[in-house]
Design an enzyme around this catalytic site. Structure first.
Site, PDB file in Angstrom:
ATOM      1  N   GLU A  38       4.710  -5.220   7.234  1.00 59.93           N
ATOM      2  CA  GLU A  38       4.076  -3.927   7.516  1.00 59.93           C
ATOM      3  C   GLU A  38       4.166  -3.994   8.707  1.00 59.93           C
ATOM      4  O   GLU A  38       3.998  -2.580   9.483  1.00 59.93           O
ATOM      5  CB  GLU A  38       1.635  -4.387   7.262  1.00 59.93           C
ATOM      6  CG  GLU A  38       1.735  -4.271   6.216  1.00 59.93           C
ATOM      7  CD  GLU A  38       1.552  -5.495   5.681  1.00 59.93           C
ATOM      8  OE1 GLU A  38       2.377  -6.429   5.937  1.00 59.93           O
ATOM      9  OE2 GLU A  38       1.370  -6.051   4.819  1.00 59.93           O
TER      10      GLU A  38
ATOM     11  N   ALA B 275       1.142  -1.572  -0.161  1.00 62.32           N
ATOM     12  CA  ALA B 275       0.292  -0.396  -0.073  1.00 62.32           C
ATOM     13  C   ALA B 275       1.164   1.382   0.047  1.00 62.32           C
ATOM     14  O   ALA B 275       2.211   0.552   0.301  1.00 62.32           O
ATOM     15  CB  ALA B 275      -0.794  -0.217   1.397  1.00 62.32           C
TER      16      ALA B 275
ATOM     17  N   GLY C  29       0.876  -5.146   1.050  1.00 60.65           N
ATOM     18  CA  GLY C  29      -0.475  -4.596  -0.175  1.00 60.65           C
ATOM     19  C   GLY C  29      -0.356  -6.017  -1.278  1.00 60.65           C
ATOM     20  O   GLY C  29      -0.742  -5.885  -1.912  1.00 60.65           O
TER      21      GLY C  29
ATOM     22  N   GLU D 161      -0.265  -9.299  -0.994  1.00 61.49           N
ATOM     23  CA  GLU D 161      -1.634  -9.543  -0.480  1.00 61.49           C
ATOM     24  C   GLU D 161      -2.076  -9.442  -2.092  1.00 61.49           C
ATOM     25  O   GLU D 161      -3.443 -10.656  -2.030  1.00 61.49           O
ATOM     26  CB  GLU D 161      -2.303  -8.770   0.600  1.00 61.49           C
ATOM     27  CG  GLU D 161      -1.792  -8.452   1.853  1.00 61.49           C
ATOM     28  CD  GLU D 161      -1.804  -7.868   2.714  1.00 61.49           C
ATOM     29  OE1 GLU D 161      -2.128  -6.962   2.413  1.00 61.49           O
ATOM     30  OE2 GLU D 161      -3.074  -7.777   4.111  1.00 61.49           O
TER      31      GLU D 161
HETATM   32  N1  CO8 Z   1       4.724   3.357  -0.566  1.00 63.76           N
HETATM   33  C1  CO8 Z   1       4.530   4.463  -1.166  1.00 63.76           C
HETATM   34  N2  CO8 Z   1       5.830   4.742  -2.348  1.00 63.76           N
HETATM   35  C2  CO8 Z   1       7.046   3.349  -1.612  1.00 63.76           C
HETATM   36  C3  CO8 Z   1       6.835   1.877  -1.559  1.00 63.76           C
HETATM   37  C4  CO8 Z   1       5.531   1.886  -0.626  1.00 63.76           C
HETATM   38  N3  CO8 Z   1       4.924   1.348   0.012  1.00 63.76           N
HETATM   39  N4  CO8 Z   1       7.590   1.673  -1.628  1.00 63.76           N
HETATM   40  C5  CO8 Z   1       8.763   2.162  -2.611  1.00 63.76           C
HETATM   41  N5  CO8 Z   1       8.025   2.747  -2.454  1.00 63.76           N
HETATM   42  C6  CO8 Z   1       8.648   4.398  -2.701  1.00 63.76           C
HETATM   43  C7  CO8 Z   1      10.364   5.052  -2.610  1.00 63.76           C
HETATM   44  O1  CO8 Z   1       9.655   5.819  -0.857  1.00 63.76           O
HETATM   45  C8  CO8 Z   1      11.330   5.620  -3.686  1.00 63.76           C
HETATM   46  O2  CO8 Z   1      10.151   6.536  -4.034  1.00 63.76           O
HETATM   47  P1  CO8 Z   1      11.617   8.237  -3.931  1.00 63.76           P
HETATM   48  O3  CO8 Z   1      12.558   7.620  -5.561  1.00 63.76           O
HETATM   49  O4  CO8 Z   1      10.511   8.906  -3.716  1.00 63.76           O
HETATM   50  O5  CO8 Z   1      12.036   7.956  -3.328  1.00 63.76           O
HETATM   51  C9  CO8 Z   1      10.689   4.339  -4.917  1.00 63.76           C
HETATM   52  O6  CO8 Z   1       9.388   3.849  -4.213  1.00 63.76           O
HETATM   53  C10 CO8 Z   1      11.817   3.390  -4.855  1.00 63.76           C
HETATM   54  O7  CO8 Z   1      11.566   2.944  -3.642  1.00 63.76           O
HETATM   55  P2  CO8 Z   1      13.697   2.553  -2.678  1.00 63.76           P
HETATM   56  O8  CO8 Z   1      14.588   3.766  -3.059  1.00 63.76           O
HETATM   57  O9  CO8 Z   1      13.164   2.761  -1.142  1.00 63.76           O
HETATM   58  O10 CO8 Z   1      14.196   1.417  -3.246  1.00 63.76           O
HETATM   59  P3  CO8 Z   1      15.141   0.299  -2.848  1.00 63.76           P
HETATM   60  O11 CO8 Z   1      15.353  -0.693  -3.607  1.00 63.76           O
HETATM   61  O12 CO8 Z   1      16.117   0.797  -2.140  1.00 63.76           O
HETATM   62  O13 CO8 Z   1      13.815  -0.183  -1.520  1.00 63.76           O
HETATM   63  C11 CO8 Z   1      12.171  -1.584  -0.668  1.00 63.76           C
HETATM   64  C12 CO8 Z   1      12.859  -1.555  -2.323  1.00 63.76           C
HETATM   65  C13 CO8 Z   1      12.774  -2.577  -0.002  1.00 63.76           C
HETATM   66  C14 CO8 Z   1      10.433  -2.227  -1.199  1.00 63.76           C
HETATM   67  C15 CO8 Z   1      11.772  -0.446  -0.038  1.00 63.76           C
HETATM   68  O14 CO8 Z   1      10.548   0.462  -1.075  1.00 63.76           O
HETATM   69  C16 CO8 Z   1      10.716  -0.221   0.230  1.00 63.76           C
HETATM   70  O15 CO8 Z   1      11.018  -1.053   1.771  1.00 63.76           O
HETATM   71  N6  CO8 Z   1       8.925  -0.351   0.545  1.00 63.76           N
HETATM   72  C17 CO8 Z   1       8.116  -0.511   1.887  1.00 63.76           C
HETATM   73  C18 CO8 Z   1       8.051  -1.637   1.717  1.00 63.76           C
HETATM   74  C19 CO8 Z   1       6.730  -1.966   2.585  1.00 63.76           C
HETATM   75  O16 CO8 Z   1       6.398  -1.168   3.939  1.00 63.76           O
HETATM   76  N7  CO8 Z   1       5.351  -1.880   1.958  1.00 63.76           N
HETATM   77  C20 CO8 Z   1       4.425  -2.287   3.426  1.00 63.76           C
HETATM   78  C21 CO8 Z   1       3.314  -1.227   2.955  1.00 63.76           C
HETATM   79  S1  CO8 Z   1       2.080  -1.055   3.985  1.00 63.76           S
HETATM   80  C22 CO8 Z   1       1.177  -2.340   3.475  1.00 63.76           C
HETATM   81  O17 CO8 Z   1       1.111  -3.148   2.600  1.00 63.76           O
HETATM   82  C23 CO8 Z   1       0.205  -2.210   4.337  1.00 63.76           C
HETATM   83  C24 CO8 Z   1      -1.478  -2.990   3.805  1.00 63.76           C
HETATM   84  C25 CO8 Z   1      -2.942  -3.037   4.271  1.00 63.76           C
HETATM   85  C26 CO8 Z   1      -3.632  -3.609   3.678  1.00 63.76           C
HETATM   86  C27 CO8 Z   1      -4.946  -2.840   3.106  1.00 63.76           C
HETATM   87  C28 CO8 Z   1      -4.301  -1.488   2.037  1.00 63.76           C
HETATM   88  C29 CO8 Z   1      -3.362  -1.828   0.792  1.00 63.76           C
END
Ligand code: CO8
Length: 258
Positions: free
Chosen positions: A132, A66, A109, A112
């Site tokens: 999460e 998400a 998400g 999921e």
């Molecule tokens: N949300 C928003 N932006 C994101 C997300 C995300 N989940 N994942 C990546 N991005 C963005 C980064 O902020 C970055 O943006 P910017 O270039 O503007 O800084 C861009 O994508 C590239 O990401 P990274 O620079 O971080 O890339 P890396 O290769 O260094 O890292 C990762 C990749 C490991 C995937 C890292 O981006 C990360 O940890 N992302 C978040 C993963 C996460 O925590 N996901 C779970 C989110 S919570 C959730 O899903 C709740 C579900 C609830 C269910 C119901 C609703 C859907």
């Protein structure tokens, strides 16, 4: 980018290819994206010629979860009023088999979303996880439930409680991934499966999907009854007559979907 562009849809014969398209944020599932995704899947229920769906992202991500920026400032009431369950419901209720083609990250998400599919094809470099907990929340679209049903309590607990990200090979070994293939073969393989399914009798295909999904939540006795009734229904389809006649006459069947 318009809301339409967040999810690209293409048709190839009886197969719809649905591509998540927010590459700049690893296909993070924002509200507009999820609304569009729900709209796309809802439209499939009315398509009588559609036989299977391939759901995919890009090389770097299926979806990294998400959109965290979209949730960072909101509280309980706003979260409630989003009624995410209605958007996910549109995907869960898709009558046609859905094949997720996963390259790169399928997290939170995003994982999921992949688990809403019926078959998951992953590339060797794909990564899965329910991280999460690391941002102070928990899975909310089936991560605690669909995952547990797919891989069992102890693997699901470990993934959800630690938020660890695992490699596709481990996901495959635990039963989360149907087919593990080379990265550049993921889409072709998923499309091949979709085409194979699309060539089969559609009422039988739909019944199989329905019985497997609903049977999982019923008692064994009720589920076996459901299975038997569905099988009996298929005995009055033209495709059952055609399939069996073709076998006996040693020719290729020609199914009509009736
Ligand atoms: N949300 C928003 N932006 C994101 C997300 C995300 N989940 N994942 C990546 N991005 C963005 C980064 O902020 C970055 O943006 P910017 O270039 O503007 O800084 C861009 O994508 C590239 O990401 P990274 O620079 O971080 O890339 P890396 O290769 O260094 O890292 C990762 C990749 C490991 C995937 C890292 O981006 C990360 O940890 N992302 C978040 C993963 C996460 O925590 N996901 C779970 C989110 S919570 C959730 O899903 C709740 C579900 C609830 C269910 C119901 C609703 C859907």
């Amino acid at each position: 980018m318009t809301e339409q562009d967040l999810v690209l849809v293409e048709r190839q014969d009886g197969v719809a290819i649905v591509r998540i398209n927010r590459p700049e944020v690893l296909n993070a599932l924002s509200m507009p994206l999820r609304r569009r995704l729900a709209e796309v899947f809802e439209s499939f229920t009315a398509e009588s010629d559609l036989r299977a769906v391939v759901l995919t992202g890009d090389d770097r991500a299926f979806a990294a979860g998400a959109d965290i920026a979209d949730m960072a400032q909101i509280g309980t009431v706003d979260m409630y009023l989003r009624h995410n369950e209605r958007l996910w419901g549109a995907i869960a209720n898709c009558p046609q088999p859905v094949i997720a083609a996963v390259n790169g990250y399928a997290l939170g998400g995003g994982m999921e979303l992949a688990m809403h599919a019926d078959i998951i094809v992953a590339g060797r470099s794909a990564k899965f996880g329910q991280p999460e907990v690391k941002v102070g929340i928990m899975p909310g679209a089936g991560g605690t439930q669909r995952l547990t049903r797919a891989v069992g309590k102890f693997k699901a607990m470990k993934l959800c409680l630690t938020g660890e990200i695992i490699q596709a090979e481990e996901a495959h070994a635990m039963g989360l991934v149907s087919d593990l293939v080379e990265d550049d073969q993921v889409f072709t393989h998923a499309l091949g499966l979709a085409r194979r399914i699309a060539s089969l009798p559609p009422i039988a295909v739909e019944q199989i999907k329905e019985v497997i999904l609903h049977g999982q939540d019923a008692s064994l006795g009720a589920a076996l009854t459901m299975e038997r009734k569905a099988l009996q229904i298929l005995f009055s389809t033209a495709d059952k007559n055609e399939g069996m006649a073709a076998f006996l006459e040693k020719r290729k069947p020609s199914y009509t979907g009736r």
